[in-house]
Scaffold this motif. Structure first.
Motif, mmCIF file in Angstrom:
data_model
loop_
_atom_site.group_PDB
_atom_site.id
_atom_site.type_symbol
_atom_site.label_atom_id
_atom_site.label_comp_id
_atom_site.label_asym_id
_atom_site.label_seq_id
_atom_site.Cartn_x
_atom_site.Cartn_y
_atom_site.Cartn_z
ATOM 1 N N ALA A 100 37.219 45.392 15.552
ATOM 2 C CA ALA A 100 35.966 44.672 15.820
ATOM 3 C C ALA A 100 35.886 43.396 14.982
ATOM 4 C CB ALA A 100 34.777 45.584 15.534
ATOM 5 N N VAL A 101 36.424 43.422 13.760
ATOM 6 C CA VAL A 101 36.428 42.243 12.896
ATOM 7 C C VAL A 101 37.234 41.116 13.541
ATOM 8 C CG1 VAL A 101 37.239 41.342 10.685
ATOM 9 C CG2 VAL A 101 36.034 43.534 10.776
ATOM 10 N N LYS A 102 38.379 41.475 14.121
ATOM 11 C CA LYS A 102 39.242 40.456 14.720
ATOM 12 C C LYS A 102 38.588 39.815 15.945
ATOM 13 C CE LYS A 102 43.641 42.410 13.197
ATOM 14 N NZ LYS A 102 44.950 42.984 13.620
ATOM 15 N N LYS A 103 37.834 40.602 16.713
ATOM 16 C CA LYS A 103 37.231 40.078 17.933
ATOM 17 C C LYS A 103 35.961 39.277 17.670
ATOM 18 C CE LYS A 103 36.711 43.899 20.160
ATOM 19 N NZ LYS A 103 36.384 44.848 21.270
ATOM 20 N N ALA A 104 35.200 39.597 16.634
ATOM 21 C CA ALA A 104 33.879 38.998 16.413
ATOM 22 C C ALA A 104 33.986 37.682 15.633
ATOM 23 C CB ALA A 104 32.988 39.982 15.664
ATOM 24 N N GLU A 105 32.925 36.911 15.726
ATOM 25 C CA GLU A 105 32.824 35.671 14.968
ATOM 26 C C GLU A 105 32.234 35.989 13.598
ATOM 27 O OE1 GLU A 105 30.506 31.349 15.108
ATOM 28 O OE2 GLU A 105 30.354 32.760 16.769
ATOM 29 N N ILE A 106 32.899 35.527 12.539
ATOM 30 C CA ILE A 106 32.470 35.823 11.176
ATOM 31 C C ILE A 106 31.619 34.676 10.649
ATOM 32 C CG2 ILE A 106 33.235 36.267 8.810
ATOM 33 C CD1 ILE A 106 35.786 37.438 9.972
ATOM 34 N N ILE A 107 30.399 35.043 10.226
ATOM 35 C CA ILE A 107 29.496 34.060 9.616
ATOM 36 C C ILE A 107 29.704 34.172 8.111
ATOM 37 C CG2 ILE A 107 27.106 33.306 9.386
ATOM 38 C CD1 ILE A 107 26.519 34.838 11.983
ATOM 39 N N THR A 108 30.454 33.233 7.534
ATOM 40 C CA THR A 108 30.853 33.329 6.133
ATOM 41 C C THR A 108 29.710 32.936 5.213
ATOM 42 O OG1 THR A 108 33.118 32.791 6.750
ATOM 43 C CG2 THR A 108 32.530 32.600 4.425
ATOM 44 N N SER A 109 29.449 33.802 4.241
ATOM 45 C CA SER A 109 28.509 33.486 3.166
ATOM 46 C C SER A 109 28.942 34.305 1.964
ATOM 47 C CB SER A 109 27.062 33.825 3.567
ATOM 48 O OG SER A 109 26.956 35.176 3.924
ATOM 49 N N HIS A 110 29.652 33.684 1.074
ATOM 50 C CA HIS A 110 30.293 34.375 -0.048
ATOM 51 C C HIS A 110 29.263 35.145 -0.882
ATOM 52 C CE1 HIS A 110 33.370 35.056 -3.050
ATOM 53 N NE2 HIS A 110 32.468 34.759 -3.979
ATOM 54 N N PRO A 111 29.529 36.383 -1.329
ATOM 55 C CA PRO A 111 30.749 37.148 -1.036
ATOM 56 C C PRO A 111 30.650 38.005 0.209
ATOM 57 C CG PRO A 111 29.456 38.341 -2.628
ATOM 58 C CD PRO A 111 28.672 37.098 -2.306
ATOM 59 N N VAL A 112 29.627 37.789 1.038
ATOM 60 C CA VAL A 112 29.416 38.601 2.233
ATOM 61 C C VAL A 112 29.971 37.873 3.449
ATOM 62 C CG1 VAL A 112 27.686 39.613 3.746
ATOM 63 C CG2 VAL A 112 27.368 39.704 1.271
ATOM 64 N N LYS A 113 30.682 38.617 4.287
ATOM 65 C CA LYS A 113 31.154 38.086 5.571
ATOM 66 C C LYS A 113 30.355 38.784 6.660
ATOM 67 C CE LYS A 113 35.777 37.350 3.688
ATOM 68 N NZ LYS A 113 37.202 37.746 3.752
ATOM 69 N N LEU A 114 29.367 38.054 7.191
ATOM 70 C CA LEU A 114 28.427 38.624 8.158
ATOM 71 C C LEU A 114 29.022 38.593 9.560
ATOM 72 C CD1 LEU A 114 25.577 39.768 8.680
ATOM 73 C CD2 LEU A 114 24.798 37.409 8.980
ATOM 74 N N ILE A 115 28.909 39.728 10.262
ATOM 75 C CA ILE A 115 29.397 39.836 11.639
ATOM 76 C C ILE A 115 28.272 40.382 12.491
ATOM 77 C CG2 ILE A 115 31.047 40.983 13.169
ATOM 78 C CD1 ILE A 115 33.000 41.109 10.890
ATOM 79 N N ARG A 116 27.887 39.613 13.520
ATOM 80 C CA ARG A 116 26.895 40.088 14.490
ATOM 81 C C ARG A 116 27.639 40.603 15.713
ATOM 82 N NH1 ARG A 116 21.544 39.003 14.104
ATOM 83 N NH2 ARG A 116 20.832 37.683 12.393
ATOM 84 N N THR A 117 27.511 41.881 15.984
ATOM 85 C CA THR A 117 28.213 42.489 17.116
ATOM 86 C C THR A 117 27.345 43.573 17.733
ATOM 87 O OG1 THR A 117 30.164 43.757 17.780
ATOM 88 C CG2 THR A 117 29.395 44.065 15.534
ATOM 89 N N ALA A 118 27.456 43.703 19.034
ATOM 90 C CA ALA A 118 26.673 44.710 19.760
ATOM 91 C C ALA A 118 27.397 46.053 19.831
ATOM 92 C CB ALA A 118 26.366 44.207 21.167
ATOM 93 N N GLU A 119 28.609 46.150 19.256
ATOM 94 C CA GLU A 119 29.377 47.394 19.329
ATOM 95 C C GLU A 119 28.738 48.506 18.502
ATOM 96 O OE1 GLU A 119 33.570 47.268 18.773
ATOM 97 O OE2 GLU A 119 33.786 45.270 19.649
#
Length: 581
Positions: free
Chosen positions: A116-135
Motif C-alpha cells: 500500500a505504501v508503494k501505491k499511495a502518494e506520500i505526504i512528507t512531513s518529517h518525521p511523519v510520512k502521511l499516507i491517505r488511502t481508502a484501503e
C-alpha cells in the motif's frame, strides 16, 4: 532437542511470571513509562535468562561401599521397549508448524502494508510520512508511516498525526518487533498473546498522555477517538489510533496524581527471580574425606552416587535399541530403549561404562555426569563360516579343530565368544606338514583368553563352518551379551552351504587359467532378514570376486539375528574358496 525444550519451558515461565505480576499490581497504574520498561524487561528476560544456569554445591562425605553379609547390593535396571510413535518428533513437528504459521501471517500482513505504501502518494512531513488511502478504515502508524482514511477531516487528521507522532518518536515499533518475535517462539502460550495486548495498550496510554499536552482542545482529541471507534487494528507491527478504545482508556487520560511509592509495586517481580532460579538450579557434589577426630555419618551409595544418561547410536546416527550399558566390574546395568536412550543411576564418580551390542565392537567410556552422553558404536563383523568349493566332486570339508594347542571334537559354535582371543586357519601343505594327513582339509587354531574357560559342545561330525563373534580387543572384565545370530532358512549353516554349492558356478575362464583362491565376502543380514551391502573384503581375481559377490547377493531371506528379543542388523562374513583338483 531436550535442551531446546528446557529453554522453551524456562522462557514460558519467565514471561508468565512477568505477566501475572503486571496483571495483579501494575496494569491500573498511571506510571506508563515505568510500565513500558517493565514489559520490555519481561520480553528480554524471556529471551536471555533461560540461558543462565545456576549451580549450588552439596558437600557429602566420601565413604566406601557398605557391605552386608559380604555382598555388595547391585541390580539391573530394565527399560521396557516401546513401539509407539515418537512423541517427541510429533510435538516438534506441531511446534514448528505453529512457528511457521505465525511467521507467515506476520510477514503477509507487513507485505500488504508495504504494498500500500508503494501505491499511495506520500505526504512528507518529517518525521511523519502521511499516507491517505481508502484501503484501511482505521488510522494507524507503521514505523514512520501514518495511514489515514481520505474521509477524515483535516482537524481530525491533525489530532491523529499528533498522536501517532508519539509512537514514532518513542520507538514503540521496537517493543512490537521484540514481542512479536517472542510470540513466534511461544505461540502456544496464551499469556504471550495477552502480553502483546498489554504492550499495545500501554503504548496508547503513553501516546494519549503526550498528545493531550500538545493539542489545542482536548475535547476535539477525544472526539477524534470516538469517530474511529468502528475501525480495527490492521497488522501486528502497527500502532492503531483506536486500539483499546474503551472506558478505561478515557479514564487513563485523567490527570490524577499517584503516590510515587506505588512505583515500588514493580519489586513484586523479585520473588519470581528467586523462585525460577531455585527451581532450575543444578547441584554440584563435593565429596570430602571425614577427619579421624570427627564421627563420619555413613550414607548408602545410592545417596552419594550420581546419574548418567544419554543415547547409543550407530555411525550414521540411527539409535540402537537394546544396547547394554553397564558399570564395569559390576552387574549394575541398563538397556537402551527404542530411541537408543538410557538412564543409569547410582554410578560412582570413578566408574567406567562398558557398552555392548551384537554386531558392534565393545566400547568402554568414562561417564559424563554434566550433560547427556552420545555413545557411537562401530559395526563389527561376524565370521559366519569357512567353505571350500571343489569343482569336480563337491566333497565337504572336515577341518581339524585345535583348541589351545589340543585336538578337540567339541562343536566350536558352542564356545563362548567372550573367551576367544584369536582364530587362525591353516590349509593345504602347511597344515599337513604340521599335523599330518588328518589335517588334509585344513586346521582351525583357536586360542582362548582364559585356559580355564568352560566350554560346552557337541561332537564335530559334519561341521563345515566356524561361527564366532569377533572381538579381539575386548577387555576380559567387560559385561558381554551375545545373543542369537542370523540363521539361513531351511537348516542354518548346512542349508546355506548346500544352497551356495547349488547356485555358485566356477567361471569357465578361471578354470581355463587355473585361477584359485579364497574370497572373503562381507554382507549385512538386516533386521528384516534381507541380505544387503554385499562387499568383497579379500579379493582374489575379478572373475572369482564377481561370482562370490553374486551368489551371496542372491541369497533368500534369512531369519534375522536378535538382541534383547528384538531383530537387529548383523554384519556377516563368509570366506569362499575356489579350488581345482
Amino acid at each position: 532437542m531436550e535442551a531446546f525444550a528446557l529453554y522453551l519451558l524456562k522462557s514460558v515461565i519467565w514471561l508468565s511470571g512477568f505477566a501475572l505480576v503486571y496483571i495483579l499490581f501494575l496494569r491500573n497504574e498511571r506510571f506508563f513509562l515505568l510500565n513500558r520498561l517493565y514489559l520490555i524487561a519481561g520480553v528480554m528476560t524471556s529471551f536471555f535468562f533461560p540461558l543462565i544456569s545456576v549451580h549450588y554445591t552439596v558437600v557429602l562425605p566420601l565413604v566406601k561401599n557398605i557391605q552386608t553379609d559380604n555382598t555388595i547390593v547391585s541390580g539391573i535396571q530394565n527399560v521396557s521397549y516401546n513401539n509407539t510413535p515418537d512423541t517427541g518428533l510429533l510435538l516438534l513437528t506441531l511446534y514448528l508448524s505453529g512457528v511457521l504459521f505465525v511467521s507467515i501471517t506476520m510477514i503477509k500482513q507487513s507485505k500488504s502494508v508495504l504494498k500500500a505504501v508503494k501505491k499511495a502518494e506520500i505526504i512528507t512531513s518529517h518525521p511523519v510520512k502521511l499516507i491517505r488511502t481508502a484501503e484501511y478504515t482505521s488510522s494507524f502508524s507503521f514505523f514512520s508511516y501514518v495511514f489515514v482514511n481520505p474521509s477524515i477531516t483535516d482537524v481530525e487528521t491533525k489530532e491523529i498525526v499528533n498522536h501517532e507522532l508519539v509512537h514514532i518518536r518513542q520507538w514503540h515499533w521496537f517493543d512490537l518487533v521484540l514481542v512479536e518475535l517472542l510470540c513466534i517462539l511461544q505461540w502456544f502460550n496464551p499469556l504471550v498473546w495477552i502480553y502483546i495486548r498489554f504492550i499495545r495498550q500501554n503504548h496508547e496510554y503513553l501516546a494519549d498522555e503526550v498528545a493531550l499536552q500538545r493539542t489545542s482542545d482536548p475535547a476535539i482529541y477525544r472526539a477524534a477517538l470516538l469517530n474511529q471507534i468502528v475501525g480495527a487494528p490492521v497488522v501486528s507491527l502497527a500502532n492503531s489510533f483506536n486500539y483499546s478504545l474503551n472506558k478505561k482508556r478515557f479514564n487513563m487520560m485523567k490527570n490524577i496524581i499517584s503516590s510515587p511509592y506505588r512505583k515500588m509495586k514493580v519489586l513484586f517481580v523479585l520473588p519470581l527471580f528467586a523462585i525460577v532460579f531455585y527451581a532450575f538450579a543444578t547441584p554440584e557434589y563435593d565429596y570430602t574425606t571425614p577427619s579421624d577426630n570427627t564421627m563420619a555419618i555413613y550414607q548408602s551409595q545410592a545417596i552419594i552416587s550420581r546419574e548418567v544418561r544419554g543415547v547409543v547410536v550407530q555411525q550414521d546416527g540411527k539409535p540402537l535399541q537394546g544396547a547394554t550399558i553397564v558399570v564395569k566390574g559390576t552387574t549394575l546395568g541398563v538397556s537402551s530403549d527404542a530411541k537408543g536412550f538410557f538412564r543409569l543411576s547410582n554410578v560412582p564418580d570413578e566408574a567406567m561404562l562398558a557398552v555392548s551390542y551384537v554386531g558392534f565392537k565393545f566400547k568402554v567410556v568414562k561417564p559424563d555426569f554434566a550433560s547427556g552422553m552420545t555413545i557411537t558404536m562401530m559395526r563389527d563383523t561376524v565370521f559366519y563360516g569357512y567353505m571350500q568349493i571343489t569343482r569336480k566332486d563337491g566333497k565337504e570339508a572336515h577341518p581339524l579343530i585345535m583348541l589351545d594347542g589340543v585336538t578337540t571334537d567339541i562343536d566350536v559354535n558352542k564356545i563362548d565368544p567372550e573367551t576367544i582371543e584369536s582364530i587362525d586357519v591353516l590349509k593345504n601343505e602347511s597344515a599337513i606338514a604340521l599335523y599330518g594327513e588328518k589335517a588334509k582339509d585344513g586346521v582351525i587354531l583357536i586360542t582362548t583368553k582364559k585356559k580355564d574357560s568352560k566350554i560346552t559342545g557337541e561332537k564335530l561330525s559334519d561341521v563345515q563352518v566356524v561361527g564366532y563373534a569377533k572381538d579381539q580387543k575386548a577387555d576380559k572384565d567387560l559385561f558381554v551379551i551375545v545373543e542369537e545370530l542370523p540363521e539361513f532358512p531351511g537348516g542354518g549353516k548346512e542349508a546355506m552351504w548346500k544352497w551356495i554349492s547349488e547356485n555358485l558356478k566356477y567361471p569357465a575362464e578361471a578354470v581355463k587359467d587355473k585361477i584359485t583362491g579364497k574370497v572373503n565376502v562381507n554382507f549385512i543380514v538386516s533386521s528384516t532378514g534381507k541380505v544387503k551391502d554385499v562387499k568383497v573384503t579379500k579379493a582374489v581375481h575379478p572373475l572369482l570376486d564377481a561370482e562370490a559377490r553374486k551368489v551371496i547377493s542372491n541369497m533368500p531371506d534369512w531369519k534375522p539375528g536378535s538382541q534383547a528379543g528384538k531383530p537387529v542388523d548383523v554384519q556377516m562374513m563368509v570366506p569362499v574358496e575356489f579350488k581345482l583338483d
